[in-house]
Design an enzyme around this catalytic site. Structure first.
Site, PDB file in Angstrom:
ATOM      1  N   HIS A 245       0.851  -1.194   0.000  1.00 59.20           N
ATOM      2  CA  HIS A 245       0.000   0.000   0.000  1.00 59.20           C
ATOM      3  C   HIS A 245       0.887   1.245   0.000  1.00 59.20           C
ATOM      4  O   HIS A 245       2.117   1.146  -0.074  1.00 59.20           O
ATOM      5  CB  HIS A 245      -1.016  -0.032   1.143  1.00 59.20           C
ATOM      6  CG  HIS A 245      -0.428  -0.055   2.525  1.00 59.20           C
ATOM      7  ND1 HIS A 245       0.430   0.906   2.976  1.00 59.20           N
ATOM      8  CD2 HIS A 245      -0.592  -0.921   3.552  1.00 59.20           C
ATOM      9  CE1 HIS A 245       0.772   0.653   4.229  1.00 59.20           C
ATOM     10  NE2 HIS A 245       0.174  -0.473   4.593  1.00 59.20           N
TER      11      HIS A 245
ATOM     12  N   HIS B 235       4.113   1.350   2.228  1.00 57.51           N
ATOM     13  CA  HIS B 235       5.271   0.587   1.724  1.00 57.51           C
ATOM     14  C   HIS B 235       5.879   1.292   0.512  1.00 57.51           C
ATOM     15  O   HIS B 235       7.088   1.371   0.371  1.00 57.51           O
ATOM     16  CB  HIS B 235       4.858  -0.830   1.291  1.00 57.51           C
ATOM     17  CG  HIS B 235       4.111  -1.596   2.334  1.00 57.51           C
ATOM     18  ND1 HIS B 235       2.843  -2.066   2.127  1.00 57.51           N
ATOM     19  CD2 HIS B 235       4.456  -1.967   3.586  1.00 57.51           C
ATOM     20  CE1 HIS B 235       2.437  -2.711   3.208  1.00 57.51           C
ATOM     21  NE2 HIS B 235       3.401  -2.663   4.119  1.00 57.51           N
TER      22      HIS B 235
ATOM     23  N   CYS C 253       1.613 -10.867  21.896  1.00 53.95           N
ATOM     24  CA  CYS C 253       0.646 -10.458  20.867  1.00 53.95           C
ATOM     25  C   CYS C 253       1.012 -11.178  19.579  1.00 53.95           C
ATOM     26  O   CYS C 253       2.128 -11.001  19.062  1.00 53.95           O
ATOM     27  CB  CYS C 253       0.662  -8.948  20.659  1.00 53.95           C
ATOM     28  SG  CYS C 253      -0.317  -8.465  19.208  1.00 53.95           S
TER      29      CYS C 253
ATOM     30  N   CYS D 280       1.790  -8.810  16.560  1.00 58.62           N
ATOM     31  CA  CYS D 280       3.110  -8.167  16.558  1.00 58.62           C
ATOM     32  C   CYS D 280       4.234  -9.185  16.615  1.00 58.62           C
ATOM     33  O   CYS D 280       5.396  -8.832  16.436  1.00 58.62           O
ATOM     34  CB  CYS D 280       3.284  -7.250  17.759  1.00 58.62           C
ATOM     35  SG  CYS D 280       2.110  -5.939  17.863  1.00 58.62           S
TER      36      CYS D 280
ATOM     37  N   CYS E   2      -2.771  -4.775  23.409  1.00 59.08           N
ATOM     38  CA  CYS E   2      -1.657  -4.413  22.537  1.00 59.08           C
ATOM     39  C   CYS E   2      -1.949  -3.024  21.966  1.00 59.08           C
ATOM     40  O   CYS E   2      -3.018  -2.808  21.402  1.00 59.08           O
ATOM     41  CB  CYS E   2      -1.525  -5.431  21.411  1.00 59.08           C
ATOM     42  SG  CYS E   2      -0.623  -4.767  19.998  1.00 59.08           S
TER      43      CYS E   2
ATOM     44  N   HIS F  79      -2.551  -3.394  17.967  1.00 59.88           N
ATOM     45  CA  HIS F  79      -3.667  -4.186  17.425  1.00 59.88           C
ATOM     46  C   HIS F  79      -4.969  -4.046  18.200  1.00 59.88           C
ATOM     47  O   HIS F  79      -6.011  -4.507  17.760  1.00 59.88           O
ATOM     48  CB  HIS F  79      -3.268  -5.666  17.351  1.00 59.88           C
ATOM     49  CG  HIS F  79      -2.252  -5.930  16.288  1.00 59.88           C
ATOM     50  ND1 HIS F  79      -0.904  -5.798  16.512  1.00 59.88           N
ATOM     51  CD2 HIS F  79      -2.400  -6.256  14.986  1.00 59.88           C
ATOM     52  CE1 HIS F  79      -0.252  -6.054  15.396  1.00 59.88           C
ATOM     53  NE2 HIS F  79      -1.127  -6.324  14.456  1.00 59.88           N
TER      54      HIS F  79
ATOM     55  N   LYS G 155      -3.798   6.401  11.076  1.00 55.37           N
ATOM     56  CA  LYS G 155      -2.750   5.694  10.344  1.00 55.37           C
ATOM     57  C   LYS G 155      -3.395   4.687   9.406  1.00 55.37           C
ATOM     58  O   LYS G 155      -4.313   3.973   9.784  1.00 55.37           O
ATOM     59  CB  LYS G 155      -1.807   4.966  11.308  1.00 55.37           C
ATOM     60  CG  LYS G 155      -0.650   4.336  10.557  1.00 55.37           C
ATOM     61  CD  LYS G 155       0.178   3.393  11.397  1.00 55.37           C
ATOM     62  CE  LYS G 155       1.185   2.675  10.516  1.00 55.37           C
ATOM     63  NZ  LYS G 155       1.691   1.453  11.091  1.00 55.37           N
TER      64      LYS G 155
ATOM     65  N   LYS H 133      -4.280  -2.032   7.044  1.00 55.78           N
ATOM     66  CA  LYS H 133      -5.125  -2.997   6.359  1.00 55.78           C
ATOM     67  C   LYS H 133      -6.261  -3.444   7.278  1.00 55.78           C
ATOM     68  O   LYS H 133      -7.408  -3.565   6.856  1.00 55.78           O
ATOM     69  CB  LYS H 133      -4.275  -4.205   5.970  1.00 55.78           C
ATOM     70  CG  LYS H 133      -4.961  -5.107   4.988  1.00 55.78           C
ATOM     71  CD  LYS H 133      -4.107  -6.318   4.705  1.00 55.78           C
ATOM     72  CE  LYS H 133      -4.913  -7.566   4.908  1.00 55.78           C
ATOM     73  NZ  LYS H 133      -4.174  -8.755   5.152  1.00 55.78           N
TER      74      LYS H 133
HETATM   75  N1  MSP Z   1       8.725  -6.888   8.463  1.00 56.16           N
HETATM   76  C1  MSP Z   1       8.842  -5.752   9.310  1.00 56.16           C
HETATM   77  C2  MSP Z   1      10.128  -5.003   9.034  1.00 56.16           C
HETATM   78  C3  MSP Z   1      11.385  -5.804   9.188  1.00 56.16           C
HETATM   79  S1  MSP Z   1      12.785  -4.899   8.755  1.00 56.16           S
HETATM   80  C4  MSP Z   1      14.063  -5.815   9.223  1.00 56.16           C
HETATM   81  C5  MSP Z   1       7.666  -4.803   9.074  1.00 56.16           C
HETATM   82  N2  MSP Z   1       7.001  -4.930   7.915  1.00 56.16           N
HETATM   83  S2  MSP Z   1       5.757  -4.034   7.457  1.00 56.16           S
HETATM   84  O1  MSP Z   1       5.264  -4.650   6.267  1.00 56.16           O
HETATM   85  O2  MSP Z   1       4.829  -3.854   8.523  1.00 56.16           O
HETATM   86  O3  MSP Z   1       6.358  -2.662   7.041  1.00 56.16           O
HETATM   87  C6  MSP Z   1       6.489  -1.574   7.938  1.00 56.16           C
HETATM   88  C7  MSP Z   1       7.042  -0.424   7.152  1.00 56.16           C
HETATM   89  O4  MSP Z   1       6.166  -0.115   6.043  1.00 56.16           O
HETATM   90  C8  MSP Z   1       7.144   0.893   7.895  1.00 56.16           C
HETATM   91  O5  MSP Z   1       8.292   0.989   8.707  1.00 56.16           O
HETATM   92  C9  MSP Z   1       7.174   1.858   6.728  1.00 56.16           C
HETATM   93  O6  MSP Z   1       8.394   1.778   6.068  1.00 56.16           O
HETATM   94  C10 MSP Z   1       6.094   1.277   5.832  1.00 56.16           C
HETATM   95  N3  MSP Z   1       4.766   1.749   6.223  1.00 56.16           N
HETATM   96  C11 MSP Z   1       3.682   0.968   6.490  1.00 56.16           C
HETATM   97  N4  MSP Z   1       2.606   1.757   6.772  1.00 56.16           N
HETATM   98  C12 MSP Z   1       2.965   3.054   6.698  1.00 56.16           C
HETATM   99  C13 MSP Z   1       2.265   4.283   6.797  1.00 56.16           C
HETATM  100  N5  MSP Z   1       0.981   4.356   7.056  1.00 56.16           N
HETATM  101  N6  MSP Z   1       2.962   5.407   6.569  1.00 56.16           N
HETATM  102  C14 MSP Z   1       4.291   5.398   6.242  1.00 56.16           C
HETATM  103  N7  MSP Z   1       4.967   4.250   6.138  1.00 56.16           N
HETATM  104  C15 MSP Z   1       4.369   3.070   6.437  1.00 56.16           C
HETATM  105  O7  MSP Z   1       7.410  -3.985   9.937  1.00 56.16           O
END
Ligand code: MSP
Length: 637
Positions: A20, A23, A130, A133, A147, A150, A299, A302
């Site tokens: 999304h 990412h 959790c 997480c 949590c 969540h 924020k 999903k």
């Molecule tokens: N798998 C772990 C990260 C491991 S790194 C060794 C993880 N994955 S995640 O799919 O949840 O991705 C989190 C990251 O996605 C955030 O740190 C950021 O880079 C990005 N984002 C996800 N949602 C976001 C927003 N709403 N806004 C900005 N960035 C966001 O955590």
């Protein structure tokens, strides 16, 4: 070529969801930064890594829901991430996967090394776990027993596990952060970590019994356990470089920088550096932390069903317009609100209007006057200072990951070029006149500089601009120092303007999704306005002013007395904003002043002007201020 290298990583994203906006944002930032560094250091000196995080409970659950095996499911979703990045034009050097064999081997080696050194021990642990997480929470971390992320009650689990002696490295970590002020940046996140480290740091549980979870990397010293997913995931940053013996590891690890959002600050700022220390490896150089994209203040997530799909936006508005919006709209480190209306507004104002019109105007005139060919003429130095200033500003801003400021600096150059044309009006001049030719050559030369500066941010647009100007050099071979070349190099230039296509079509406001704006009928303006002519507007003398000092006015609840500086002049202004901006908050602020308002006496003080502020329906008041530094006394147009 420089010896300096640059290594930038994004988080590896969980495969329990498809990509999304959040990412895409981090990956676009990393792609932009990598392209910028490639211009600065040379393409071979830069390594950009992204990938997917594929082990753990979360993935097992998502796979079961999809009716697939964990591996088949991970392959499929990881494939969607890779394809999305390709379709968005993002170009990482490698896409790492935690289910790949080299990664698994590296994790086992890392574990064994720390185990042999005595920093992993076996013990019992009970705690609030959790599943969302994949981690235990302490009592203190829970909010109302739930949590915080969540909003579900964690399960109390007691089991025997392996622990990493993280606490042992607490003092070292505090000392390292103190000694390297920009180890974690921006500063607010550094402060957050230091304040977390004021409490004793507990050891980290790094295993999960295979009886409960098999989808993980087996511990090399006890195959009744698999590795905790965070311990596994963080190691991707070195496994992808071929640690321990890989050439890429040797070259790039000393220049490592991570890019994350604030949700995963703790694993990156606390677990990872202590893990590296225990393994005898140097820490990364910088952890760069950005804020969240929110939708209507919440924020994006999903589970809440509020997600923005990057490919849909890129398909609708174009990849570069989407990139521009996210890079320009969010101040690095702060949260930002996403709205499609705001995207369309930026696209129309900054891209179609400022940049697109400038480009079409200059190229069309060169075509019309000179059949598309123009060579250097004697006088082309007019925008040299503005160009040099833009290069310096962009370079400095990018050092701090201030993407939005860098773009603002490029747009200052775009505005300066537009202003230069309006001043010289080549469209009204005789094409045969040397002066007209010099003006158009200068404008074309500056457009080339703008395209080069823009290329990390808007790669496709920059390429099209250069093609339009007839520049054949591939972008990757150009250093940032060449953006403004020496007059000798410039003297060799001849522009051969190609067919001119508009860079960005304007979007009609109605083409955007109705979203929040849909509540109003499109035909009726929201606020009926009395119209004024441009001449009437011009009678207002609006100026930027710097507040030198501010003081309360005895006996007044609302008024504050300001001493402000315009260019060479100081004035006293009384503003009715004390409840919103107390006296101590004013000094140093650059505000907008109505400078030709008739002086008036308020509480016995003569006020020479009025400060501009905006007020919303709820009565919230904010000051209007220039969005980039500009000299006091500058006129507001
Ligand atoms: N798998 C772990 C990260 C491991 S790194 C060794 C993880 N994955 S995640 O799919 O949840 O991705 C989190 C990251 O996605 C955030 O740190 C950021 O880079 C990005 N984002 C996800 N949602 C976001 C927003 N709403 N806004 C900005 N960035 C966001 O955590």
């Amino acid at each position: 070529m420089s010896d300096e290298t640059f290594y930038l990583t994004t988080p590896i994203y969980y495969v329990n969801a498809t990509p999304h906006l959040g990412h895409a944002y981090t990956t676009i930032l990393a792609d932009t930064m990598a392209r910028f560094q490639k211009l600065r250091l040379g393409p071979e000196q830069v390594y950009f890594l992204t990938g997917t995080d594929e082990h753990g409970d979360k993935i097992v659950q998502a796979a079961a829901q999809a009716g697939e095996s964990p591996q088949a499911y991970a392959d499929r979703i990881s494939g969607i991430f890779q394809e999305t990045w390709t379709r968005l034009g993002l170009a990482p050097n490698q896409f790492v996967r935690t289910t790949s064999e080299p990664h698994k081997r590296a994790v086992q080696r890392f574990l064994q090394q720390i185990y042999d050194a005595g920093d992993i021990y076996f013990g019992e642990y009970g705690g609030h776990y959790c599943f969302g997480c994949e981690r235990f929470y302490t009592e203190k971390e829970l909010e109302d027993g739930q949590c915080p992320d969540h909003r579900t009650a964690p399960a109390f689990i007691k089991e025997q596990n392996y622990f990493f002696r993280m606490g042992k490295y607490q003092d070292w970590l505090i000392d390292h952060i103190r000694r390297h002020p920009d180890f974690i940046r921006p500063e607010r996140f550094r402060n957050e970590v230091l304040s977390f480290l004021k409490e004793p740091l507990e050891d980290l549980c790094i295993s999960r019994p295979s009886a409960r979870l098999t989808w993980g990397i087996p511990l090399p010293f006890d195959n009744r356990y698999v590795t905790y997913v965070w311990f596994d995931a963080l190691i991707n940053y070195i496994s992808a470089l071929g640690w321990p013996d890989g050439e890429a590891f040797r070259r790039f690890w000393p220049a490592a920088q991570h890019l994350i959002a604030k949700d995963i600050l703790k694993p990156h700022a606390v677990y990872w550096p202590t893990m590296l220390k225990a393994a005898g490896l140097p820490p990364y150089r910088h952890l760069n932390v950005h804020g969240y994209w929110k939708i209507e203040e919440v924020k994006m997530s999903k589970s809440r069903g509020s997600v923005v799909r990057p490919l849909e936006l890129a398909d609708k508005y174009g990849i570069d317009a989407f990139r521009y919006f996210v890079l320009r709209e969010m101040t690095f480190g702060l949260d930002a609100d996403f709205s499609e209306d705001a995207l369309v507004a930026r696209l129309n104002a900054d891209l179609a209007n400022d940049l697109g019109n400038l480009y079409s105007r200059v190229l069309k005139l060169i075509q019309r006057y000179y059949d598309g060919r123009i060579t250097q003429s004697s006088d082309n130095g007019h925008l040299a200072d503005a160009t040099r200033a833009a290069v310096a500003y962009v370079t400095a801003a990018m050092e701090r990951f201030a993407f939005s400021e860098a773009l603002a600096a490029i747009w200052n150059l775009v505005s300066a070029t537009n202003k230069y044309l309006v001043t010289h009006e080549p469209w009204k001049q005789d094409p045969g006149d040397a002066r007209t030719k010099a003006v158009l050559f200068t404008a074309a030369e500056t457009l080339r500089a703008i395209a080069m500066l823009l290329s990390p941010f808007l790669p496709k647009t920059a390429e099209r601009m250069l093609q339009g100007l007839g520049v054949a050099e591939p972008m990757t071979s150009i250093c940032i120092e060449d953006v403004y070349p020496s007059p000798v190099q410039m003297g060799l230039r001849e522009w051969r303007v190609q067919e001119v296509q508009p860079l960005f079509p304007r979007i009609q406001a109605t083409a955007a999704k109705p979203s929040r704006a849909g509540k109003e009928s499109a035909a009726v303006p929201e606020i009926p306005l009395e119209q004024i002519t441009i001449e009437e507007f011009r009678r207002l003398d609006l100026r930027v002013a710097e507040v030198v000092e501010a003081a309360a006015i005895p006996g007044s609840k609302k008024l504050v007395k300001l001493r402000v500086r315009l260019k060479d002049e100081e004035r006293i202004v009384v503003a009715g904003l004390k409840e919103h901006y107390p006296p101590e908050s004013w000094a140093g602020k650059r505000i907008i002043l109505v400078a030709n308002l008739k002086p008036t006496s308020l509480m016995g003080i003569t006020s020479q002007g009025m400060v501009l502020a905006a007020e919303d329906d709820a009565g919230r008041i904010v000051l209007l201020m220039p969005e980039a530094p500009i000299t006091p006394g500058s006129k507001v147009r």
